[in-house]
Design a protein around this motif. Structure first.
Motif, short mmCIF file in Angstrom:
data_model
loop_
_atom_site.label_atom_id
_atom_site.label_comp_id
_atom_site.label_asym_id
_atom_site.label_seq_id
_atom_site.Cartn_x
_atom_site.Cartn_y
_atom_site.Cartn_z
N TYR A 119 33.55 35.23 47.42
CA TYR A 119 34.26 34.00 47.09
C TYR A 119 35.77 34.20 47.27
CZ TYR A 119 35.47 29.71 44.64
OH TYR A 119 35.97 28.47 44.34
N ASN A 120 36.27 35.31 46.72
CA ASN A 120 37.70 35.56 46.84
C ASN A 120 38.13 35.73 48.30
OD1 ASN A 120 38.08 35.28 44.13
ND2 ASN A 120 38.12 37.47 43.65
N LEU A 153 27.32 39.69 45.26
CA LEU A 153 28.44 39.52 46.18
C LEU A 153 29.31 38.32 45.86
CD1 LEU A 153 26.77 40.11 49.64
CD2 LEU A 153 28.57 41.44 48.56
N VAL A 154 28.81 37.48 44.96
CA VAL A 154 29.42 36.17 44.89
C VAL A 154 30.93 36.20 44.61
CG1 VAL A 154 28.70 35.63 42.51
CG2 VAL A 154 29.15 33.79 44.09
N SER A 170 38.58 30.66 41.72
CA SER A 170 37.84 29.41 41.90
C SER A 170 38.74 28.19 41.82
CB SER A 170 36.76 29.30 40.83
OG SER A 170 37.36 29.40 39.57
N GLY A 171 38.24 27.08 42.35
CA GLY A 171 38.97 25.82 42.30
C GLY A 171 38.76 25.13 40.97
N ILE A 172 38.97 23.81 40.96
CA ILE A 172 39.02 23.09 39.68
C ILE A 172 37.79 22.21 39.44
CG2 ILE A 172 40.20 20.96 40.47
CD1 ILE A 172 42.19 21.68 38.04
N MET A 173 36.88 22.18 40.45
CA MET A 173 35.75 21.26 40.36
C MET A 173 34.91 21.43 39.10
SD MET A 173 32.51 20.84 42.88
CE MET A 173 32.02 22.56 42.96
N GLU A 208 43.48 30.07 52.37
CA GLU A 208 44.92 30.13 52.11
C GLU A 208 45.72 30.22 53.40
OE1 GLU A 208 45.69 29.27 48.76
OE2 GLU A 208 47.04 31.02 48.77
N LYS A 209 45.11 30.87 54.41
CA LYS A 209 45.83 31.05 55.68
C LYS A 209 46.12 29.73 56.37
CE LYS A 209 44.20 35.66 56.67
NZ LYS A 209 43.03 36.33 57.17
#
Ligand code: GLA
Length: 382
Positions: A222-223, A217-218, A168-171, A230-231
């Motif tokens: 998500y990953n 599924l989350v 996950s990000g930083i939000m 990332e691509k």
């Protein structure tokens, strides 16, 4: 809530708590799935959250009881970092201790902790980050670790990424640590610069609807989204979150259809987030609502993280007069967010039964108010 906690704490540990803490959930108003690409998001902290009471022990152990997991009783959070397969919420606490130890912080104050929560779990309102930040706050205070807010944010993110295993990000961590009542945070997740944007929560009201759909599924989906974003590094020499639509378009021929859709969501969502910030500042909530609706379409059609339940609730909210509605959080279930003019909030009675008949899940509806970020609520109340 402190009074309720005090009674429970005395019942469980036979002693009076010394300190109380609160850590809120967050609703992301706009800028979804942009925070792991260096983009913008616009979260706000709410009055649904996790409360803790704490008393000191004579030894160096930490014991936790959560009213939401009564069956688990009192759990000793050992100083080992072993991930507990079945002990869900305990993993986040172990993660906090483990990451602090890895970074050389000494945790040796014995604590008895009681938790009570008004924040629904696994609902896209960030109950996991709320729990992580809560424990960093408690340990920082009790063990005098001298962590700054920014340290708490970075270390909580590490718990999620390195210990729990979600990219996950930083939000979530950022908004919970930095939140201020009735102010959204426009966060640049690349530079970690931010601006508080006051939201008129008198004239407008945030209505949250929890789909109560199991979100199996989350984490894996998500990953996958994380990996596809990332691509973008192969195509642009800057984070995708900083790329404009024109630049993206110039690479369209090099991208397969799926990657194009994923990138298009992130790039357009960033533009919407910056426009939404301006719309709110200009008091143009109609435009803000329209941008929320567009965000939902993009999350549904291009990022493919919505589901039938969320789409249905968005549609029904708009039919009932919402000025904007969208899924919030990672998606695949979780919560739908709608903004109404306070004077024209409809009754949702029929919606609850219609939703149940259609999807066989209970619909939980919350009228959310703003609240500060994670904080120490003070010492002994009695
Ligand atoms: C989850 C993650 C956040 C963010 C949102 C989607 O809540 O924890 O970092 O990526 O999903 O916007």
């Amino acid at each position: 809530m402190e009074r309720k906690l005090e009674i429970k704490h005395k019942q469980i540990y036979k002693e009076t708590p010394n300190d109380y803490y609160y850590s809120p959930g967050r609703v992301n108003l706009l800028g979804e799935h942009t925070d792991y690409s260096g983009g913008y998001c616009l979260p706000i902290t709410i009055n649904l959250g996790i409360y803790a009471s704490v008393s000191l022990r004579e030894d160096k152990d930490i014991y936790v009881y959560s009213d939401d997991f009564k069956d688990m009783g009192i759990v000793k959070v050992n100083k080992t970092s072993i991930y507990h397969k079945n002990k869900s919420y305990i993993n986040y606490i172990k993660g906090v201790i483990s990451i602090l130890n890895q970074h050389g912080y000494q945790i040796d104050t014995g604590l008895n902790i009681t938790l009570m929560s008004t924040l629904p779990k696994s609902s896209g309102l960030s109950s996991s980050a709320a729990l992580e930040v809560l424990f960093f706050k408690i340990l920082n205070h009790q063990d005098k670790l001298k962590l700054k807010k920014t340290d708490i944010v970075q270390l909580s993110k590490k718990v999620e990424n390195d210990y729990i295993g979600v990219s996950s990000g930083i939000m979530d961590q950022f908004s919970i640590a930095y939140g201020k009542k009735d102010k959204a945070i426009l966060l640049d997740t690349d530079l970690l610069t931010y601006e508080y944007i006051p939201i008129d929560l008198k004239k407008y009201t945030i209505v949250l609807m929890n789909t109560n759909k199991a979100r199996n599924l989350v984490d894996s989906e998500y990953n996958k989204r994380f990996k596809s974003i990332e691509k973008a590094k192969d195509f642009f020499n800057q984070p995708l979150g900083k790329i404009g639509y024109k630049t993206l378009l110039s690479k369209k021929d090099l991208l397969d259809d799926l990657l194009w859709k994923r990138f298009k969501h992130v790039v357009s969502e960033n533009e919407r987030t910056l426009r939404a910030k301006k719309a709110i500042q200009d008091n143009n909530y109609q435009l803000f609502g329209q941008l929320m609706n567009e965000s939902h379409q993009s999350l549904k059609d291009d990022f493919n993280v919505s589901c039938d339940e969320l789409d249905y609730l968005v549609e029904e909210s708009i039919k009932r007069g919402a000025i904007g509605a969208r899924m919030t959080g990672a998606g695949f279930g979780g919560t739908m967010l709608a903004i109404y003019q306070t004077k024209s909030i409809p009754s949702f009675k029929n919606l609850e039964s219609e939703y149940f008949n259609k999807f066989n899940f209970k619909l939980d509806i919350y009228i959310a108010a703003g609240e500060d970020g994670a904080k120490h609520l003070g010492g002994n109340k009695s």
